[in-house]
Design a protein around this motif. Sequence first.
Motif, PDB file in Angstrom:
ATOM      1  N   PRO A   1       0.831  -1.205   0.000  1.00  0.00           N
ATOM      2  CA  PRO A   1       0.000   0.000   0.000  1.00  0.00           C
ATOM      3  C   PRO A   1       0.865   1.255   0.000  1.00  0.00           C
ATOM      4  N   PRO A   2       0.357   2.351  -0.578  1.00  0.00           N
ATOM      5  CA  PRO A   2       1.178   3.561  -0.642  1.00  0.00           C
ATOM      6  C   PRO A   2       1.498   4.142   0.724  1.00  0.00           C
ATOM      7  N   SER A   3       0.701   3.827   1.727  1.00  0.00           N
ATOM      8  CA  SER A   3       0.973   4.407   3.035  1.00  0.00           C
ATOM      9  C   SER A   3       1.930   3.532   3.854  1.00  0.00           C
ATOM     10  N   PHE A   4       2.502   2.511   3.231  1.00  0.00           N
ATOM     11  CA  PHE A   4       3.405   1.625   3.968  1.00  0.00           C
ATOM     12  C   PHE A   4       4.735   2.319   4.210  1.00  0.00           C
ATOM     13  N   ARG A   5       5.188   2.317   5.465  1.00  0.00           N
ATOM     14  CA  ARG A   5       6.443   2.994   5.806  1.00  0.00           C
ATOM     15  C   ARG A   5       7.397   2.045   6.539  1.00  0.00           C
ATOM     16  N   GLY A   6       7.311   0.780   6.255  1.00  0.00           N
ATOM     17  CA  GLY A   6       8.279  -0.160   6.802  1.00  0.00           C
ATOM     18  C   GLY A   6       7.898  -0.760   8.139  1.00  0.00           C
ATOM     19  N   MET A   7       6.674  -0.534   8.587  1.00  0.00           N
ATOM     20  CA  MET A   7       6.277  -1.089   9.867  1.00  0.00           C
ATOM     21  C   MET A   7       5.924  -2.572   9.694  1.00  0.00           C
ATOM     22  N   VAL A   8       6.470  -3.397  10.588  1.00  0.00           N
ATOM     23  CA  VAL A   8       6.226  -4.829  10.519  1.00  0.00           C
ATOM     24  C   VAL A   8       5.734  -5.274  11.883  1.00  0.00           C
ATOM     25  N   GLY A   9       4.663  -6.003  11.892  1.00  0.00           N
ATOM     26  CA  GLY A   9       4.130  -6.479  13.156  1.00  0.00           C
ATOM     27  C   GLY A   9       2.628  -6.553  13.068  1.00  0.00           C
ATOM     28  N   SER A  10       1.991  -6.194  14.140  1.00  0.00           N
ATOM     29  CA  SER A  10       0.537  -6.222  14.169  1.00  0.00           C
ATOM     30  C   SER A  10       0.088  -5.019  14.980  1.00  0.00           C
ATOM     31  N   PHE A  11      -0.655  -4.141  14.339  1.00  0.00           N
ATOM     32  CA  PHE A  11      -0.979  -2.876  14.975  1.00  0.00           C
ATOM     33  C   PHE A  11      -2.458  -2.555  14.842  1.00  0.00           C
ATOM     34  N   GLU A  12      -2.880  -1.657  15.697  1.00  0.00           N
ATOM     35  CA  GLU A  12      -4.222  -1.088  15.603  1.00  0.00           C
ATOM     36  C   GLU A  12      -4.075   0.423  15.547  1.00  0.00           C
ATOM     37  N   LEU A  13      -5.020   1.056  14.862  1.00  0.00           N
ATOM     38  CA  LEU A  13      -4.998   2.507  14.758  1.00  0.00           C
ATOM     39  C   LEU A  13      -6.260   3.058  15.394  1.00  0.00           C
ATOM     40  N   ASN A  14      -6.082   3.959  16.332  1.00  0.00           N
ATOM     41  CA  ASN A  14      -7.227   4.607  16.961  1.00  0.00           C
ATOM     42  C   ASN A  14      -7.054   6.108  16.813  1.00  0.00           C
ATOM     43  N   THR A  15      -8.104   6.762  16.382  1.00  0.00           N
ATOM     44  CA  THR A  15      -8.021   8.202  16.248  1.00  0.00           C
ATOM     45  C   THR A  15      -9.210   8.837  16.915  1.00  0.00           C
ATOM     46  N   GLY A  16      -9.052  10.082  17.225  1.00  0.00           N
ATOM     47  CA  GLY A  16     -10.151  10.823  17.830  1.00  0.00           C
ATOM     48  C   GLY A  16      -9.955  12.301  17.593  1.00  0.00           C
ATOM     49  N   LEU A  17     -11.072  12.997  17.384  1.00  0.00           N
ATOM     50  CA  LEU A  17     -11.006  14.438  17.193  1.00  0.00           C
ATOM     51  C   LEU A  17     -11.976  15.048  18.179  1.00  0.00           C
ATOM     52  N   SER A  18     -11.486  15.972  18.971  1.00  0.00           N
ATOM     53  CA  SER A  18     -12.399  16.599  19.908  1.00  0.00           C
ATOM     54  C   SER A  18     -11.971  18.038  20.149  1.00  0.00           C
ATOM     55  N   PRO A  19     -12.882  18.954  20.291  1.00  0.00           N
ATOM     56  CA  PRO A  19     -14.303  18.772  19.996  1.00  0.00           C
ATOM     57  C   PRO A  19     -14.554  18.845  18.494  1.00  0.00           C
ATOM     58  N   LEU A  20     -15.757  18.463  18.109  1.00  0.00           N
ATOM     59  CA  LEU A  20     -16.072  18.462  16.683  1.00  0.00           C
ATOM     60  C   LEU A  20     -16.650  19.794  16.223  1.00  0.00           C
TER      61      LEU A  20
END
Lengths: 615, 252
Positions: free
Chosen positions: A300-319
């Motif tokens: 994928p184009p957003s691949f930057r060499g990370m190897v493993g198993s990850f989760e991504l959590n994001t949050g925006l506050s306030p909206l």
Amino acid sequence: MKKKTLIIWLFSLFMWLPVLASEPSFTASAPSQVAVGERFRVVYSANKRPASFNGPAFGEFRVLSGPNQSSSSSTQIINGQVTHSENFSFTYILEATREGSFNIPGATITVEGRNFSSNELSIRVSGQAARGAQPSAPAPGQQQAPAAQGVSDRDIYLRAVVSNANPYQGQAVTLTYKLYTRVVVSQYSIEKLPAYQGFWAEDVTPSGQPQVTEEVIDGQRYNVATIRQVVLFPQRSGELSIEPLDMQTLVRVSAPRRSGSLLDEFFGGSPFGGFQNVERNLRSNQVRVNVRALPAQNRPPSFRGMVGSFELNTGLSPLEVNVNEPVTLTLTINGSGNLRMLEKPEIQFPANLEAFDPNITDNIRISASGVSGSRQYEYLLIPRTGGTFEIPPIQFSFFDPAASRYVTRSSPAYSLTVTGTDTATGEGSGAARQEDVQYLASDIRFINNTIFYLQPKGSLFFRSKLFWFLLIGPVFLFAFFLVYWRRHIRLQSNTALLRNRKAQKMARKRLKKAGAFLKSGNSAEFYDEIFRALWGYLSDKLSIPVSRLNKEQVSEVFGQKGVPEEMAGKFLETLNECEFARFAPGSPQTRMDETYQRALDTIVTLEKELKYKKF
Amino acid sequence: MKKLVWWLSGLLFLSPLLLKASPEELIRQANEAYVNGQYSYAIELYESVIEQELESHELYYNLGNAYFKENLFGAAILNYERALKLKPSDENSLFNLEVARTRTIDRINPVPLIFYERWWKNFYSKLSVDGWSWMIIFLLLGFLAAMGAFFFSRTRGMKKTAFGVSLIFAVAMVVSLAAVRAQYSNTYKRKDAIVMVPRATAKSSPGEASPDLFVIHEGSKARITSELGEWYEVRLANGNVGWVKKYALEVI
């Protein structure tokens, strides 16, 4: 006499004894055989206090320290005999650097004004590549031997083990150094750590004493101690080799009986069975790791060499915020893998949404099983204008070595609603701040995405047949039309002229006819004929059809033609009279005569008037 | 039975024509490919339309865009210039041509024109040759209508007005004739070319052995003033003249 001289002789001899005993001696001592890299002592000892000491040139040996001066003295009384001895020593610690046989020339000392030279030393350096180091200071009462004796490679050895010899690039590999022993190790120290070239290394050795377990190998019981543990992340693909680790140990072995003196036995050996510490240099095996490259397809184009198993959590506050109020965008990546090498994710923030460098919070645990934890990026965003800002989904890709595929985690798209207008900028509040349109990049405009008309290549309307036709055709058409029209006009004007000319004739004809009716006394026919004569004359004269003539028009036309008012009145009066008489028959003869005369007069005068006023 | 044979043979003859996609269909597909980012495929399709001896300024413009996206700036500039030849005032082509020129290496400063030359050039460049041609036809019709009004009106005032209008039409027609002449000689009588190779060396005379004068790079425009064998004599906008191999240039 004889006896007396003998006594004197003996006495004098006796008197000489101390003199003989204190004859200066100067000797050098060193081991005759050493190994390359081994450290050893060279001791120069003298029995008289020297006034000066000149050390020799040691040539191929490296001087680590020295000369260290020390002195001792002892007095012995044996069977009433008193011996006094002094000892002065100069000690060098040398290291053998090269294989071969070397001579060290003697040192010189000056004692009581005389120069004494020591003996030359001959040392053989053997090629046994043992990396010796300054051994840690031995405990009192222990003696060390230059090399291990009586300890075999099967008794103690060092082994390097990798958890995965065929990892992907960037995948964590645990490297463990285990010490297998069947002997007692009293001390160990790591001499040289490998460089781990091609890897990024994290030391995960448990602190404190190494845990010792028991293992049975080939029927032999070994104590196994984990000396060191390293988590390695391969940085490039291909076959990578890990250099061996060098280690020095002191192994306690039972001392062999030596034909030493009792004194040696007493001070050197252990009184409890004779053990001695033997120095032993250990070297681990070389480990080869075959690193697999990450697959190139489906990357994928957003691949930057990370190897493993990850989760991504994001949050925006306030909206929803007002202009210039801060908004926090948090982005957490947690999981296991080379988290330390995580690059800041690229987020395309919309224009007018000012983004500051993120605040990075790490919560990373490193253990023998790898690196796990989380890294949090906290972005502070400040909207500078009102409106709705769309933050596109943030993509984060990594390679999952367990599943051997790329995984992309994506955050939701956020929509930030900013209310209010920009008021904080500038001191003059309310002053509108205008900006030039910011061009984010220069690019070409989009294509014309319609179905358009195509013309044959190279076709040119200019100077084409159609062009000439359209240019010349209208001119000809116009000229033709003009000529035709002129002729038509001429023809038309001719008929009008004819009628004009014949108007009086026609009128007179009609009047003549009316005259006949007048004589016969037929009043209705008479008036009818007069009426027709007047209208017909006017119609011919003005080129207006009879059907379109009426009285109002007549007076109007007369006005235009400049016919006097009274003339028009007379004409109209006559017309009225005729009309009236037509529908009211039985008018007297005299009246009919009068009308006849009047009609005749009107036509004559009109003829005159209209003749002079040409249009 | 005979009828059927006739039908079949007829179908056999016509089938190549039926299979050949219509230019409109090709353009639709090409636009779609461009929108989807398949620029090289879009180029192929647009070029296939041009191979059918068809053209339009939109077609050249779109083709230029596709070449630009493929970073082939020489070909992009060539096609924008071709689009502008058909429609000199096309704003999109002018804009994209400027963008494409910023990606080229050479910056050739043209010899400045005197102000009235500039005005005149700006004026006649407003319309293409065909645009001016239609303008002339239109003005002629207007002139004739006004003349007709002059001849057929009966009153003096009407005649005056009609005469004035016809005079205006006549003057406008003369100006348009001059403009079409200028535009025609500017676009069709002279040959401009774009450098299509990364770099082309201009020599002092047509021959490999002659000394090098200057180097022009992809995307630069040059006017062809003469040709000899496989050489073109070119004049740059800044006045430099040299001989360049023909394969390095493509005539607009």
